[in-house]
Design a protein around this motif. Sequence first.
Motif, short mmCIF file in Angstrom:
data_model
loop_
_atom_site.label_atom_id
_atom_site.label_comp_id
_atom_site.label_asym_id
_atom_site.label_seq_id
_atom_site.Cartn_x
_atom_site.Cartn_y
_atom_site.Cartn_z
N LEU A 1 0.82 -1.20 0.00
CA LEU A 1 0.00 0.00 0.00
C LEU A 1 0.85 1.26 0.00
O LEU A 1 0.35 2.35 -0.23
N ALA A 2 2.14 1.10 0.29
CA ALA A 2 3.05 2.24 0.34
C ALA A 2 4.46 1.77 0.01
O ALA A 2 4.77 0.57 0.11
N ALA B 1 5.99 -1.98 3.34
CA ALA B 1 5.80 -0.54 3.24
C ALA B 1 7.01 0.17 2.66
O ALA B 1 7.08 1.40 2.68
N GLY B 2 7.99 -0.58 2.13
CA GLY B 2 9.15 0.03 1.50
C GLY B 2 10.40 -0.11 2.34
O GLY B 2 10.35 -0.46 3.53
N PRO B 3 11.57 0.18 1.73
CA PRO B 3 12.85 -0.01 2.43
C PRO B 3 13.01 0.88 3.65
O PRO B 3 13.79 0.56 4.55
N GLY B 4 12.30 2.00 3.70
CA GLY B 4 12.40 2.87 4.86
C GLY B 4 11.91 2.23 6.14
O GLY B 4 12.27 2.66 7.24
N PHE B 5 11.09 1.17 6.02
CA PHE B 5 10.59 0.47 7.20
C PHE B 5 11.41 -0.77 7.54
O PHE B 5 11.13 -1.45 8.52
N LEU B 6 12.41 -1.06 6.73
CA LEU B 6 13.25 -2.23 6.99
C LEU B 6 14.59 -1.84 7.59
O LEU B 6 15.31 -2.69 8.11
N GLN B 7 14.94 -0.56 7.51
CA GLN B 7 16.19 -0.09 8.10
C GLN B 7 16.08 -0.07 9.61
O GLN B 7 14.99 0.03 10.17
N SER B 8 17.22 -0.16 10.27
CA SER B 8 17.25 -0.18 11.73
C SER B 8 18.05 1.01 12.25
O SER B 8 19.22 1.19 11.90
N ASP C 1 -2.45 6.54 3.34
CA ASP C 1 -2.96 6.26 2.00
C ASP C 1 -4.21 7.06 1.67
O ASP C 1 -4.85 6.82 0.64
N ASN C 2 -4.56 8.02 2.52
CA ASN C 2 -5.68 8.94 2.26
C ASN C 2 -7.02 8.23 2.03
O ASN C 2 -7.86 8.71 1.26
N ASP C 3 -7.22 7.11 2.70
CA ASP C 3 -8.50 6.40 2.53
C ASP C 3 -9.54 6.83 3.56
O ASP C 3 -10.64 6.29 3.59
N GLY C 4 -9.19 7.79 4.42
CA GLY C 4 -10.13 8.29 5.41
C GLY C 4 -10.11 7.54 6.72
O GLY C 4 -10.91 7.83 7.61
N ARG C 5 -9.18 6.56 6.85
CA ARG C 5 -9.09 5.77 8.08
C ARG C 5 -7.71 5.99 8.70
O ARG C 5 -6.69 5.66 8.08
N PRO C 6 -7.62 6.51 9.92
CA PRO C 6 -6.31 6.76 10.54
C PRO C 6 -5.55 5.45 10.78
O PRO C 6 -6.05 4.52 11.42
N ASP C 7 -4.33 5.38 10.27
CA ASP C 7 -3.43 4.26 10.51
C ASP C 7 -2.50 4.63 11.67
O ASP C 7 -2.63 5.71 12.27
N ILE C 8 -1.54 3.76 11.97
CA ILE C 8 -0.66 3.98 13.13
C ILE C 8 0.79 3.79 12.71
O ILE C 8 1.13 2.82 12.03
N LEU C 9 1.65 4.70 13.15
CA LEU C 9 3.09 4.52 13.03
C LEU C 9 3.71 4.50 14.41
O LEU C 9 3.32 5.27 15.29
N ARG D 1 9.60 9.30 2.83
CA ARG D 1 8.72 9.84 1.78
C ARG D 1 8.12 8.67 1.00
O ARG D 1 8.85 7.75 0.59
N ASN D 2 6.82 8.71 0.78
CA ASN D 2 6.12 7.63 0.11
C ASN D 2 6.32 7.77 -1.41
O ASN D 2 5.83 8.72 -2.02
N GLN D 3 7.03 6.82 -2.00
CA GLN D 3 7.29 6.86 -3.44
C GLN D 3 6.20 6.15 -4.23
O GLN D 3 6.30 6.03 -5.45
N ARG D 4 5.18 5.66 -3.57
CA ARG D 4 4.02 5.08 -4.22
C ARG D 4 2.78 5.77 -3.67
O ARG D 4 2.00 5.18 -2.92
#
Length: 579
Positions: free
Chosen positions: A38-39, A436-443, A386-394, A475-478
């Motif tokens: 999704l991202a 969710a992309g490489p930004g979420f796999l880095q430590s 993802d702007n679907d109107g539902r708050p997600d969590i980070l 930054r979301n590239q998708r």
Amino acid sequence: MNRRNCLKRLVYAGGSFLLPIPRCFPRAPLRVEGRQDLAHYVDVARESGLTSQTILQGHENKDFLLSTTGGGVALFDYDNDGWLDIFIVNGWGLGGFPKGQEPTNHLYHNNRDGTFTDATEKAGLVRHGWGQGVCVGDYDNDGWLDLFITYYGQNVLYHNNGDGTFTDMTREAGLLAPQNQWNSGAAFLDYDRNGHLDLFVSHYVGFQYGLTLYDSNPSLVGVQSPVLYGVAGLEGTRSTLYRNNGDGTFTDVSQAAGILKPETAYGFTPCVADYDNDGWPDIYVANDSTPSFLFLNNHDGTFRETGLLAGVAFDANGRTQAGMGVDAGDYDGDGQFDILKTNFSDETPALFHNDGNGFFTDVTFEAGLAGQTAAVKWGTGFLDFDNDGRPDILIATGPIYPPGTSSRHPMTNREGQRVLLYNLDNGRFEDISGRAGPGFLQSHCGRGAAFGDIFRTGQLDIVINNINDAPTLLRNQRPSPNNWLLVKLVGVETNRAAIGSRVVVEASGRRQMQEVRSGGSFCSQSDLRLHFGLGAAREARVEVRWLGGKTESLGRIPANRLLTVQQGKGIISQEAFGS
């Protein structure tokens, strides 16, 4: 909620049929199907010019508690050019630093082309010391956002001069404390609704324990090192509430306002919101290893602490949690602000559903958050990525001891990975971090996190302050094809930054609400503008409920634009932009 807590809540209710019935029995588990990506978040910090490291210098073979905290970050438009700038709170160390290489806070100016320039020195914000957290607000209502930075020692209030520079007004504003304190999170709020922003500051552990060194002999781990087992047994603290006098000065009203009544605690992050929908700002405080607090506003300049009665002081089993960060959001669209709190490793995060009338239910397990126990959890927030109107969590994570502070605590790859939880719109969330992309796999050793549309694409970006490392800029590239709306409020009778005012948006049969908020996450500050995902809707109904009681209905607004609303005048500008 377990049976014991259910019965306890029923007893507190006193048999009143006006109080909500708690959810005493869990829903049947839902099967969560796998989803496509999704991202695709990428860390673009280096190419954007965010290269300075947040330094915490430790001791080679000893531990100390102050090396574990700090790391606040702020997103705010300090020069009013319509683009978000970035402020990074820095740390310090036990040893000396070469002349000219001392760690300092950093202000990054947005160049509007995807890059940033370090404007710290030009802005007059160079300062050394044990920085902890940050919040922003326009405390003198001059139209320019000011900075408040918490420190181990004395806090600092920077007045925004409106010309790209700041002036330290701490002493003149009456905010120098009579003695040094271990300050942590902070938030501006207008608790008495008089149009002037007041200030709430949390404190962590007794000042004397911050730099105490503990023997690192492996045979003594867990015996002589209270750091390794948290802060239990150390001197606790109480929070401070400053009332804005309306003339550029503040008065400590903690005693008179009832903030000092609860027992001492280990306070980290305050989160201000109108939790009981009575039109007055309340304060939730995430406390470490002690019950968290919920201060409800009595409308007369005082607060009453109701955390235990409300169901947000402990987890569902009545246990204290090592609270770190906190956010408030209406994740299920029922018109009530729920509470999200991050905790230590081996603990789940906490999701408290707002049942109304000042009562909450711990729905962490029902919502699918119970698996997040591997890492220490810090900065957090509800965001609609993802702007679907539902708050997600980070959730930002990081080891308690940052790499480089001691040779005893190497960081594993999983300790500092970020967590992205997708809102399934059925009361549950799905962990999509691995997709969710490489930004979420880095430590990295993350601490504070802040959210905002940095690049003016209609998508939310994420900045995380990493200890002994450069910051992360995700930054979301998708980007999502869904539509969005960004709302900026300008107060007139209420405070100029409109902190505490609420926006309600209706689109495609979905109703969302947010409030302009100072502070939150983990000792950090997100954009004061409110971002709403609209899904496929091309327009939305917008209503503004100004702090103080007045409401303005703006009718139908086209999607994909920044809407600026001034109290009493309605929409004063609309600006369309996007990816």
